[in-house]
Scaffold this motif. Sequence first.
Motif, PDB file in Angstrom:
ATOM      1  N   ARG A  81      26.125   8.818 -22.500  1.00 54.54           N
ATOM      2  CA  ARG A  81      25.580   7.487 -22.240  1.00 54.54           C
ATOM      3  C   ARG A  81      25.871   7.069 -20.799  1.00 54.54           C
ATOM      4  O   ARG A  81      25.008   6.518 -20.111  1.00 54.54           O
ATOM      5  CB  ARG A  81      26.188   6.481 -23.211  1.00 54.54           C
ATOM      6  CG  ARG A  81      25.753   5.040 -22.970  1.00 54.54           C
ATOM      7  CD  ARG A  81      26.319   4.101 -23.997  1.00 54.54           C
ATOM      8  NE  ARG A  81      27.779   4.094 -23.964  1.00 54.54           N
ATOM      9  CZ  ARG A  81      28.549   3.561 -24.896  1.00 54.54           C
ATOM     10  NH1 ARG A  81      28.014   2.982 -25.941  1.00 54.54           N
ATOM     11  NH2 ARG A  81      29.865   3.593 -24.794  1.00 54.54           N
ATOM     12  N   ALA A  82      27.119   7.359 -20.341  1.00 56.49           N
ATOM     13  CA  ALA A  82      27.498   6.954 -18.983  1.00 56.49           C
ATOM     14  C   ALA A  82      26.704   7.708 -17.926  1.00 56.49           C
ATOM     15  O   ALA A  82      26.326   7.128 -16.906  1.00 56.49           O
ATOM     16  CB  ALA A  82      28.995   7.162 -18.776  1.00 56.49           C
ATOM     17  N   PHE A 102      35.189   4.013 -21.968  1.00 55.34           N
ATOM     18  CA  PHE A 102      36.393   3.338 -22.459  1.00 55.34           C
ATOM     19  C   PHE A 102      37.312   4.307 -23.197  1.00 55.34           C
ATOM     20  O   PHE A 102      36.949   5.452 -23.462  1.00 55.34           O
ATOM     21  CB  PHE A 102      35.995   2.208 -23.420  1.00 55.34           C
ATOM     22  CG  PHE A 102      35.113   1.175 -22.796  1.00 55.34           C
ATOM     23  CD1 PHE A 102      35.663   0.069 -22.151  1.00 55.34           C
ATOM     24  CD2 PHE A 102      33.737   1.294 -22.857  1.00 55.34           C
ATOM     25  CE1 PHE A 102      34.838  -0.885 -21.584  1.00 55.34           C
ATOM     26  CE2 PHE A 102      32.910   0.338 -22.287  1.00 55.34           C
ATOM     27  CZ  PHE A 102      33.458  -0.752 -21.650  1.00 55.34           C
ATOM     28  N   LEU A 118      21.027   3.633 -24.337  1.00 54.82           N
ATOM     29  CA  LEU A 118      21.258   2.203 -24.109  1.00 54.82           C
ATOM     30  C   LEU A 118      21.143   1.745 -22.651  1.00 54.82           C
ATOM     31  O   LEU A 118      20.417   0.788 -22.368  1.00 54.82           O
ATOM     32  CB  LEU A 118      22.611   1.774 -24.703  1.00 54.82           C
ATOM     33  CG  LEU A 118      22.920   0.300 -24.500  1.00 54.82           C
ATOM     34  CD1 LEU A 118      22.138  -0.551 -25.489  1.00 54.82           C
ATOM     35  CD2 LEU A 118      24.407   0.024 -24.633  1.00 54.82           C
ATOM     36  N   TYR A 151      24.552  10.133 -36.627  1.00 54.79           N
ATOM     37  CA  TYR A 151      25.157   8.825 -36.446  1.00 54.79           C
ATOM     38  C   TYR A 151      26.631   9.003 -36.097  1.00 54.79           C
ATOM     39  O   TYR A 151      27.242  10.017 -36.475  1.00 54.79           O
ATOM     40  CB  TYR A 151      25.000   7.987 -37.713  1.00 54.79           C
ATOM     41  CG  TYR A 151      23.597   7.452 -37.868  1.00 54.79           C
ATOM     42  CD1 TYR A 151      23.275   6.176 -37.416  1.00 54.79           C
ATOM     43  CD2 TYR A 151      22.592   8.236 -38.404  1.00 54.79           C
ATOM     44  CE1 TYR A 151      21.983   5.697 -37.527  1.00 54.79           C
ATOM     45  CE2 TYR A 151      21.299   7.761 -38.511  1.00 54.79           C
ATOM     46  CZ  TYR A 151      21.001   6.485 -38.070  1.00 54.79           C
ATOM     47  OH  TYR A 151      19.725   6.021 -38.164  1.00 54.79           O
ATOM     48  N   THR A 168      33.368   3.636 -28.319  1.00 54.70           N
ATOM     49  CA  THR A 168      32.595   2.402 -28.144  1.00 54.70           C
ATOM     50  C   THR A 168      31.101   2.632 -28.332  1.00 54.70           C
ATOM     51  O   THR A 168      30.293   2.271 -27.487  1.00 54.70           O
ATOM     52  CB  THR A 168      32.868   1.783 -26.756  1.00 54.70           C
ATOM     53  OG1 THR A 168      34.239   1.903 -26.463  1.00 54.70           O
ATOM     54  CG2 THR A 168      32.522   0.302 -26.725  1.00 54.70           C
ATOM     55  N   LEU A 169      30.755   3.286 -29.444  1.00 57.68           N
ATOM     56  CA  LEU A 169      29.349   3.510 -29.751  1.00 57.68           C
ATOM     57  C   LEU A 169      28.878   2.440 -30.733  1.00 57.68           C
ATOM     58  O   LEU A 169      29.694   1.824 -31.413  1.00 57.68           O
ATOM     59  CB  LEU A 169      29.161   4.890 -30.373  1.00 57.68           C
ATOM     60  CG  LEU A 169      29.662   6.072 -29.532  1.00 57.68           C
ATOM     61  CD1 LEU A 169      29.523   7.368 -30.311  1.00 57.68           C
ATOM     62  CD2 LEU A 169      28.911   6.161 -28.213  1.00 57.68           C
ATOM     63  N   MET A 170      27.575   2.256 -30.807  1.00 51.08           N
ATOM     64  CA  MET A 170      27.022   1.340 -31.799  1.00 51.08           C
ATOM     65  C   MET A 170      26.784   2.136 -33.077  1.00 51.08           C
ATOM     66  O   MET A 170      25.956   3.056 -33.075  1.00 51.08           O
ATOM     67  CB  MET A 170      25.735   0.714 -31.272  1.00 51.08           C
ATOM     68  CG  MET A 170      26.022  -0.233 -30.110  1.00 51.08           C
ATOM     69  SD  MET A 170      24.533  -1.050 -29.504  1.00 51.08           S
ATOM     70  CE  MET A 170      23.844   0.273 -28.552  1.00 51.08           C
ATOM     71  N   PRO A 171      27.496   1.831 -34.163  1.00 46.84           N
ATOM     72  CA  PRO A 171      27.431   2.675 -35.361  1.00 46.84           C
ATOM     73  C   PRO A 171      26.050   2.706 -36.008  1.00 46.84           C
ATOM     74  O   PRO A 171      25.756   3.638 -36.749  1.00 46.84           O
ATOM     75  CB  PRO A 171      28.469   2.049 -36.304  1.00 46.84           C
ATOM     76  CG  PRO A 171      28.702   0.673 -35.788  1.00 46.84           C
ATOM     77  CD  PRO A 171      28.455   0.728 -34.313  1.00 46.84           C
ATOM     78  N   TRP A 172      25.217   1.706 -35.725  1.00 44.57           N
ATOM     79  CA  TRP A 172      23.894   1.664 -36.361  1.00 44.57           C
ATOM     80  C   TRP A 172      22.859   2.464 -35.574  1.00 44.57           C
ATOM     81  O   TRP A 172      21.697   2.525 -35.954  1.00 44.57           O
ATOM     82  CB  TRP A 172      23.420   0.223 -36.531  1.00 44.57           C
ATOM     83  CG  TRP A 172      23.405  -0.556 -35.247  1.00 44.57           C
ATOM     84  CD1 TRP A 172      22.398  -0.626 -34.338  1.00 44.57           C
ATOM     85  CD2 TRP A 172      24.460  -1.371 -34.741  1.00 44.57           C
ATOM     86  NE1 TRP A 172      22.763  -1.426 -33.289  1.00 44.57           N
ATOM     87  CE2 TRP A 172      24.011  -1.902 -33.511  1.00 44.57           C
ATOM     88  CE3 TRP A 172      25.735  -1.703 -35.205  1.00 44.57           C
ATOM     89  CZ2 TRP A 172      24.818  -2.746 -32.738  1.00 44.57           C
ATOM     90  CZ3 TRP A 172      26.519  -2.549 -34.432  1.00 44.57           C
ATOM     91  CH2 TRP A 172      26.054  -3.055 -33.220  1.00 44.57           C
ATOM     92  N   ARG A 173      23.276   3.046 -34.446  1.00 39.41           N
ATOM     93  CA  ARG A 173      22.339   3.858 -33.681  1.00 39.41           C
ATOM     94  C   ARG A 173      22.787   5.312 -33.697  1.00 39.41           C
ATOM     95  O   ARG A 173      23.996   5.580 -33.623  1.00 39.41           O
ATOM     96  CB  ARG A 173      22.323   3.394 -32.222  1.00 39.41           C
ATOM     97  CG  ARG A 173      21.631   2.078 -31.991  1.00 39.41           C
ATOM     98  CD  ARG A 173      21.536   1.851 -30.502  1.00 39.41           C
ATOM     99  NE  ARG A 173      20.712   0.691 -30.215  1.00 39.41           N
ATOM    100  CZ  ARG A 173      20.008   0.567 -29.089  1.00 39.41           C
ATOM    101  NH1 ARG A 173      20.046   1.505 -28.172  1.00 39.41           N
ATOM    102  NH2 ARG A 173      19.278  -0.503 -28.887  1.00 39.41           N
ATOM    103  N   ARG A 206      29.351   8.037 -37.280  1.00 42.24           N
ATOM    104  CA  ARG A 206      30.295   8.340 -38.358  1.00 42.24           C
ATOM    105  C   ARG A 206      30.248   9.803 -38.778  1.00 42.24           C
ATOM    106  O   ARG A 206      31.142  10.293 -39.447  1.00 42.24           O
ATOM    107  CB  ARG A 206      30.032   7.442 -39.565  1.00 42.24           C
ATOM    108  CG  ARG A 206      28.692   7.666 -40.223  1.00 42.24           C
ATOM    109  CD  ARG A 206      28.632   7.021 -41.587  1.00 42.24           C
ATOM    110  NE  ARG A 206      27.386   7.303 -42.250  1.00 42.24           N
ATOM    111  CZ  ARG A 206      27.146   8.398 -42.965  1.00 42.24           C
ATOM    112  NH1 ARG A 206      28.081   9.318 -43.092  1.00 42.24           N
ATOM    113  NH2 ARG A 206      25.977   8.577 -43.533  1.00 42.24           N
TER     114      ARG A 206
END
Lengths: 249, 261
Positions: free
Chosen positions: A140-141, A75, A92, A124, A79-84, A126
């Motif tokens: 990831r893709a 995207f 994922l 992380y 679009t990452l999950m901040p808690w991972r 951040r």
Amino acid sequence: MTSLLSLHGVSKTFDSGTQAIAALDLEVRTGEFLSLVGPSGCGKSTALRIIAGLIAPTMGNVAWPSGRPEIGFVFQEPTLMPWRNALDNARLPLELKGIARADAEARSRQALARVGLGEFGHAYPRELSGGMKMRVSIARAIAAHPKLLLMDEPFAALDELTRQSLNDDLLKLAREDGITVIFVTHSVYESAYLSDRVVVMTPRPGRVTADIAIAQPADRSVAYRLTPQFTDAAGRISAALGDAMSRAA
Amino acid sequence: MKRWLTYSVPVALGIAVLAFWEWAVTHWQVPRFVLPAPSAIAQSFVDDRAQLAAATWTTFRIVIEAFVLALVTGVALAILFAQSRIVELALYPYAVILQVTPIIAIAPLIVIWVGYEHIDRALLILAWIVAFFPILANTTLGLRSADRNLIDLFRLYGASRWQILWKLQLPGALPYLLGAMKISGGLALIGAVVAEFAAGTGTATGLGWTITEAGNRLHIETMFAALAILSVLGVAIFFLLSALEWALLRHWHESAVSRQE
């Protein structure tokens, strides 16, 4: 080259009444790097989402002559999950496909290494810069070994230097893995640098107005951006884009 | 330097106020049944320790039970809301009605329904009612705030609803839930005490009852002692939940990051 997928008369009208694309015909060949270029609101993103199967077209259909391949999606935002951490974000797709954790971790670690983030698995989101987050998103893709990669203005928010380095890395990854890429962008220069073929679309509702083939040298670099070959390609795309805009006006 | 000041300044102010209070009560000869000196309140802690300890335990138990119940039911209902718009449309207005009706006005009814012999249950229900809504409202909001693109990505990889809930929506809702827990922890305490006032004297023997009883007998220092315990309870709940929030969010959430750097 063989056909990977084709859109036949694809239209999409949203519930709000907005017609994003109208009667779009497009053939994508296996292994090519195809850019969709057009002004904002020409339905490029909608076309990508229809190809990904995330939204259904109002009319028309998407045909996959040799079956629907594994698809990756990148995207505009990372679009990452901040808690991972980076590794678990890259993991994922494999996790959702039910691949055993050890195997999935090995594959996502390898994917991170390939985008130059081998050392950052535990970081992380951040803690990462905008460019690095986008690299995690690309890792990831590719972790699930897609045959088709859909990218929705992935580098639009990055600075020019980061963007160029990501362009080169993306070309290398796509070539090494034999991935077909459909790349949505606003940038004439980016599309001229990356693409084997550029499809120019008109503003809302989106239609194809120009289909420009570019004979790319196998090895592209900063110097390539200064060749007449490159400026000629950029000039043709730019002219087609201007034409598309004037038709809308 | 700054960290040191964070604790020393309020503590110094507290000691100064207590000293002035002690001096003022003696100096102006304020009657004991209007404002007892801090030393008299301290004496009450010693004299009434058995009663205060029992009352504290009763109130504490009800607060914890109500809070856990609010947490479980609030999150469960929020998950149900996030899964089904119809369920939310049907139930949400009633959850709001339950929330906006003053607890003190509902209390007598609840007490009658569960019976005076089960006053504990009435207190539990009343404390639960006030603690429940922030959890429900915030968790519902949190579950709905999941990144649309991430949901698309989950769908692209064939994720089930359960996987989207468990791996995406719930972790994303965690900061909302933890914020709500801090509010609900305090509300559960308020609810438990208010409910005791409303239930009147009888079989309820928590800190609310202690305050009412001590007031009736003009044992103002016992009232202050019970009030002090309530404050400490409230502060302890807040700090425990803040510590939990910090522990769970420190790696990734912006709210924890700014404190770290």
